[in-house]
Scaffold this motif. Sequence first.
Motif, mmCIF file in Angstrom:
data_model
loop_
_atom_site.group_PDB
_atom_site.id
_atom_site.type_symbol
_atom_site.label_atom_id
_atom_site.label_comp_id
_atom_site.label_asym_id
_atom_site.label_seq_id
_atom_site.Cartn_x
_atom_site.Cartn_y
_atom_site.Cartn_z
ATOM 1 N N VAL A 150 31.818 45.635 51.221
ATOM 2 C CA VAL A 150 32.770 44.553 50.991
ATOM 3 C C VAL A 150 33.443 44.744 49.642
ATOM 4 O O VAL A 150 32.807 45.172 48.684
ATOM 5 C CB VAL A 150 32.047 43.189 50.951
ATOM 6 N N PHE A 151 34.709 44.420 49.571
ATOM 7 C CA PHE A 151 35.474 44.482 48.329
ATOM 8 C C PHE A 151 36.214 43.156 48.226
ATOM 9 O O PHE A 151 36.847 42.733 49.186
ATOM 10 C CB PHE A 151 36.439 45.660 48.416
ATOM 11 N N VAL A 152 36.100 42.469 47.097
ATOM 12 C CA VAL A 152 36.741 41.162 46.965
ATOM 13 C C VAL A 152 37.831 41.206 45.910
ATOM 14 O O VAL A 152 37.664 41.805 44.861
ATOM 15 C CB VAL A 152 35.731 40.065 46.594
ATOM 16 N N PRO B 73 40.416 38.472 43.851
ATOM 17 C CA PRO B 73 40.975 37.136 43.667
ATOM 18 C C PRO B 73 42.489 37.232 43.737
ATOM 19 O O PRO B 73 43.058 38.310 43.559
ATOM 20 C CB PRO B 73 40.519 36.754 42.266
ATOM 21 N N ARG C 202 41.584 49.913 48.210
ATOM 22 C CA ARG C 202 41.406 48.909 47.181
ATOM 23 C C ARG C 202 42.627 48.822 46.286
ATOM 24 O O ARG C 202 43.095 47.733 45.946
ATOM 25 C CB ARG C 202 40.153 49.210 46.362
ATOM 26 N N ARG C 203 43.165 49.980 45.913
ATOM 27 C CA ARG C 203 44.359 49.969 45.068
ATOM 28 C C ARG C 203 45.522 49.330 45.847
ATOM 29 O O ARG C 203 46.302 48.553 45.298
ATOM 30 C CB ARG C 203 44.713 51.389 44.634
ATOM 31 N N ARG D 160 44.463 44.336 36.593
ATOM 32 C CA ARG D 160 43.333 45.255 36.447
ATOM 33 C C ARG D 160 42.488 44.862 35.222
ATOM 34 O O ARG D 160 41.258 44.797 35.296
ATOM 35 C CB ARG D 160 43.850 46.688 36.280
ATOM 36 N N LEU E 124 40.346 41.808 35.682
ATOM 37 C CA LEU E 124 39.163 41.970 36.537
ATOM 38 C C LEU E 124 38.112 42.870 35.915
ATOM 39 O O LEU E 124 37.052 43.069 36.490
ATOM 40 C CB LEU E 124 39.569 42.564 37.890
ATOM 41 N N PHE F 44 35.338 44.110 33.048
ATOM 42 C CA PHE F 44 34.433 43.519 32.048
ATOM 43 C C PHE F 44 33.492 44.590 31.533
ATOM 44 O O PHE F 44 33.375 45.635 32.134
ATOM 45 C CB PHE F 44 33.663 42.348 32.655
ATOM 46 N N PRO G 232 35.848 36.612 41.262
ATOM 47 C CA PRO G 232 35.406 36.124 42.567
ATOM 48 C C PRO G 232 33.887 35.972 42.550
ATOM 49 O O PRO G 232 33.220 36.563 41.701
ATOM 50 C CB PRO G 232 35.820 37.247 43.519
ATOM 51 N N ARG H 205 33.875 37.727 29.176
ATOM 52 C CA ARG H 205 34.081 38.209 30.541
ATOM 53 C C ARG H 205 32.825 38.862 31.092
ATOM 54 O O ARG H 205 32.444 38.640 32.243
ATOM 55 C CB ARG H 205 35.259 39.186 30.580
ATOM 56 N N ARG H 206 32.184 39.657 30.252
ATOM 57 C CA ARG H 206 30.939 40.295 30.705
ATOM 58 C C ARG H 206 29.888 39.223 30.983
ATOM 59 O O ARG H 206 29.161 39.288 31.969
ATOM 60 C CB ARG H 206 30.443 41.296 29.675
ATOM 61 N N ALA I 236 30.455 37.636 34.264
ATOM 62 C CA ALA I 236 30.007 38.501 35.359
ATOM 63 C C ALA I 236 28.494 38.366 35.534
ATOM 64 O O ALA I 236 27.992 38.282 36.667
ATOM 65 C CB ALA I 236 30.399 39.951 35.085
ATOM 66 N N LEU J 56 25.120 43.852 39.090
ATOM 67 C CA LEU J 56 26.275 43.805 38.178
ATOM 68 C C LEU J 56 27.115 45.071 38.337
ATOM 69 O O LEU J 56 28.348 45.017 38.360
ATOM 70 C CB LEU J 56 25.814 43.659 36.726
ATOM 71 N N TYR K 214 28.982 44.929 41.533
ATOM 72 C CA TYR K 214 30.057 43.948 41.372
ATOM 73 C C TYR K 214 31.218 44.566 40.594
ATOM 74 O O TYR K 214 32.385 44.415 40.958
ATOM 75 C CB TYR K 214 29.471 42.747 40.636
ATOM 76 N N ARG K 215 30.867 45.321 39.548
ATOM 77 C CA ARG K 215 31.908 45.962 38.743
ATOM 78 C C ARG K 215 32.711 46.950 39.591
ATOM 79 O O ARG K 215 33.941 46.962 39.568
ATOM 80 C CB ARG K 215 31.258 46.710 37.573
ATOM 81 N N LYS K 216 32.008 47.727 40.405
ATOM 82 C CA LYS K 216 32.692 48.701 41.282
ATOM 83 C C LYS K 216 33.568 48.000 42.307
ATOM 84 O O LYS K 216 34.666 48.443 42.632
ATOM 85 C CB LYS K 216 31.644 49.568 42.000
ATOM 86 N N MET K 217 33.046 46.887 42.810
ATOM 87 C CA MET K 217 33.760 46.119 43.825
ATOM 88 C C MET K 217 35.098 45.601 43.306
ATOM 89 O O MET K 217 36.044 45.420 44.060
ATOM 90 C CB MET K 217 32.853 44.934 44.159
ATOM 91 N N LEU K 218 35.163 45.367 41.994
ATOM 92 C CA LEU K 218 36.369 44.785 41.405
ATOM 93 C C LEU K 218 37.304 45.830 40.826
ATOM 94 O O LEU K 218 38.377 45.501 40.340
ATOM 95 C CB LEU K 218 35.984 43.808 40.293
ATOM 96 N N SER K 219 36.898 47.099 40.839
ATOM 97 C CA SER K 219 37.748 48.103 40.208
ATOM 98 C C SER K 219 38.614 48.797 41.258
ATOM 99 O O SER K 219 38.241 48.908 42.415
ATOM 100 C CB SER K 219 36.894 49.122 39.464
ATOM 101 N N PHE K 220 39.783 49.191 40.842
ATOM 102 C CA PHE K 220 40.677 49.886 41.780
ATOM 103 C C PHE K 220 41.502 50.909 41.033
ATOM 104 O O PHE K 220 41.606 50.882 39.827
ATOM 105 C CB PHE K 220 41.589 48.889 42.506
#
Lengths: 301, 301
Positions: free
Chosen positions: A216-218, A220, A258-259, A296, A299, A301, B220, B258-259, B262, B292, B295-301
Amino acid sequence: MSLLVVGSLAFDSVETPARTVENALGGSATFFSYAASFFTQPRVVGVVGEDFPDEHRQLLTARKIDLSGVVTEKGGRTFRWKGRYHQDMNTRDTLEVHLNVLGTFNPKLPERFRDSTHVFLANSSPGVQARVLEQVRKPKMVLADTMDLWINTQRDELLTLLPRLDGLLLNDSEAQLLTGEKNLVRAGHAVRRLGPKFVIIKKGEHGAMLFTGDGVFVVPAFPTEDVVDPTGAGDSFAGGLLGALESDATTPGQGHLRRAMAYGTVVASFTVEDFSLDRLKRLDRREIDDRLERYRKMLSF
Amino acid sequence: MSLLVVGSLAFDSVETPARTVENALGGSATFFSYAASFFTQPRVVGVVGEDFPDEHRQLLTARKIDLSGVVTEKGGRTFRWKGRYHQDMNTRDTLEVHLNVLGTFNPKLPERFRDSTHVFLANSSPGVQARVLEQVRKPKMVLADTMDLWINTQRDELLTLLPRLDGLLLNDSEAQLLTGEKNLVRAGHAVRRLGPKFVIIKKGEHGAMLFTGDGVFVVPAFPTEDVVDPTGAGDSFAGGLLGALESDATTPGQGHLRRAMAYGTVVASFTVEDFSLDRLKRLDRREIDDRLERYRKMLSF
């Protein structure tokens, strides 16, 4: 590479708590193709009536959008939609739908569109979407949108279509309706088990979720203070996403998707800042890329 | 550095569509301190009745949580809350509230707690929160939670408190209620103009938004399939956040916050995977850091 959208061109009348517009240019193919035009030169298949003005055509062709698949039906009137947004700007009521020429539309691809590599089947009955797909020779990436109406009334046709898709786009309540799962993570995985390689659940102002074989990729939504009119956000998101995918020469993979989701999110965040295409008309690629970088950073941290 | 929480210890009875628990250990100070204990050794000020069992105390002290500020009121009964979650697990009804010993509680900090550097004023009347704050000598970071009740009934006291805070935590509808702004980005900025250096708007399953002088940061929620019981998610979020801030030796700044957000998000995502503290009891710091990273990977693009 070439990107095709089959969907609607419309006149939208929109009431928001702050303002109202009448008969503004709208429709899924309109928003999708304009959003995608920042990345590539999209092809459109659709239908309009004789009331569809030249200035609308010119607005799109000026963006190098190929309208040679848009049929004008003699004596017909263009599809019209009227809706009212609630105070929260995230929910709306449909007040009027006049299908007009869209009611009997049976999309036919011009011969030279049949080699399209990337295809967006905008919201339409799954039967119509399947007939479009049969006309594309060898698509690399097919993304479809759907809605609660088809889940309720043409579930079997939809279930037949799903395994033929790369990606399915639907909103949170539609994912729950289709699968019976209340939890959106479970719902997303369950939709994917119905056939599409990936699933994107749209959550309006709360962003979107991508489900692939890798997980899963989320994302916001990009937070904006100026939500003037959310109409077209979903189709702009799809246009930014598929436009970015089509124009990106790197090997497809989850990072690629994702991008593209991030691009879709950013383009949609501009769309909602004004009525109709008004914000996109003042937009250029540099502004998109600037916001993508802000997004970017936001998102990370 | 030292982290203090002033809040409730409670017995929670929770009905979810799937299951029910009665009189489980709950309360804002309980969830906050247990979440923070993965990062530091929190101090708790609160009140319980004679019915509060030793095993609950032992559970917390085994995590090196300092309970020397928890008063047992003779002949009193511990605060009790009963709630029912709706099918979506994101909204709930409060069925019963028995304040019991909490009703007349006037928190008094043990002398050696007065040097605390990081302070969480869990949800309580702004008057009580202010009186707690007066007892802390020189706090570096004060974070407070609030609720619609105080916005409606003690707005002036709340407005007096806000400029004394570093951060205010509140949920989306409370931010709208406090400011009259429907758009959450506007609402967050408007809350910050009332005094706190930063504002965090909690959106439940949709994550959270941080507002600082540098702008907006959105996170998210970590997507989990196993939402068993959302009770305590907000206080666990705060505990992970402030625990991470207190234990982090780097210079404070937006990146720092921010960290910490998270970390709060990740700890809260564990809390909701079981009733009461049951999931946190099975958790260790390594699992937090692993999630964590996911989660970080999930938010990176």
